[in-house]
Structure formats: C-alpha cells, structure tokens
Design an enzyme around this catalytic site. Structure first.
Site, PDB file in Angstrom:
ATOM      1  N   LYS A  11       0.836  -1.201   0.000  1.00 42.38           N
ATOM      2  CA  LYS A  11       0.000   0.000   0.000  1.00 42.38           C
ATOM      3  C   LYS A  11       0.872   1.253   0.000  1.00 42.38           C
ATOM      4  O   LYS A  11       0.544   2.247  -0.643  1.00 42.38           O
ATOM      5  CB  LYS A  11      -0.940   0.031   1.201  1.00 42.38           C
ATOM      6  N   LYS A  79      -1.708  11.141   6.056  1.00 41.81           N
ATOM      7  CA  LYS A  79      -1.423  10.069   7.028  1.00 41.81           C
ATOM      8  C   LYS A  79      -0.606   8.978   6.348  1.00 41.81           C
ATOM      9  O   LYS A  79       0.438   8.555   6.862  1.00 41.81           O
ATOM     10  CB  LYS A  79      -2.713   9.489   7.595  1.00 41.81           C
TER      11      LYS A  79
END
Length: 128
Positions: A11, A79
């Site tokens: 990811k 984030k």
C-alpha cells in the site's frame, strides 16, 4: 504479497506512486487550462496514450472544474505519506518527490481542504 507486513508495504508503494502521479496530472491540466486548450478534448486524447491512468480517467475533468468534495481525502493521504516517509527512514529509500507532494498536501490542508479529494493539488497551481 508475502510475509507479514508485505501488504502494508505494498500500500505504501501505491500511495507513493499516486502522490507523484496526481502532482504531474495537476501540473499538466493546469498548464492546458492556462494555455486555453479544450481540456475535455485533451484529456480524452491523452488518456488513451502513455499518460493515461485511473486518476486521469476519474479525476481529470473534476480537476478542470475545481470540484474536490468527494473521494480519498487529503487528510488520509497525508497520514499514508507520513507512514511512507517514516518507513523510508528505516529502509533507506529516498522519497524526494513524495516528501515534496506531502508538503503540497499540507498547503491544501492550510486552505481548509482536509476532506477534499487528493486531486485538489491542482488548486495550489490554479489559484496560487
């Protein structure tokens, strides 16, 4: 994807790739708008070639229209990029473009764009 943690690292690779791609798309679309091109036609043509991407197909026209009230939020991208940048300190990967795009997203947040779609990077170029 492999041993435990490989999915999270995958990811990270995805988010690093998207960050650079969205910045490049923002610059290209903004350039085309400033040059007076019909961006609907331009995006239709170039989306079929080497510049084509999911981001271009799904966000190109909304970028031209300055519509960002949907999609993957800037807060979430920051984030994720923070996680990528932290991991790069551990594994020694250099992420200069990712770090730069993260700073651009911080500027979008400063404008109140926390929940805007990540394609809102173009707002920094279009409105200065």
């Amino acid at each position: 994807m492999g041993e435990s943690g490989s999915g999270q690292l995958t990811k990270m690779v995805n988010q690093i790739c998207i960050a650079g791609l969205v910045q490049g798309l923002s610059e290209g679309v903004n350039f085309g708008v400033k040059a007076g091109l019909d961006m609907s036609k331009v995006l239709d043509v170039i989306s079929k070639g080497a510049a084509g991407s999911w981001q271009m197909e799904n966000r190109g026209s909304t970028m031209v229209e300055n519509k960002f009230d949907f999609g993957f939020a800037v807060d979430w991208m920051r984030k994720d990029l923070g996680i990528c940048l932290e991991e790069s300190k551990s594994n020694g990967a250099r992420l200069p473009v990712t770090a730069l795009v993260d700073q651009f997203y911080a500027q979008v947040q400063d404008r109140g764009g926390n929940r805007w779609d990540t394609s809102s990077l173009i707002d920094l170029l279009a409105r200065g």
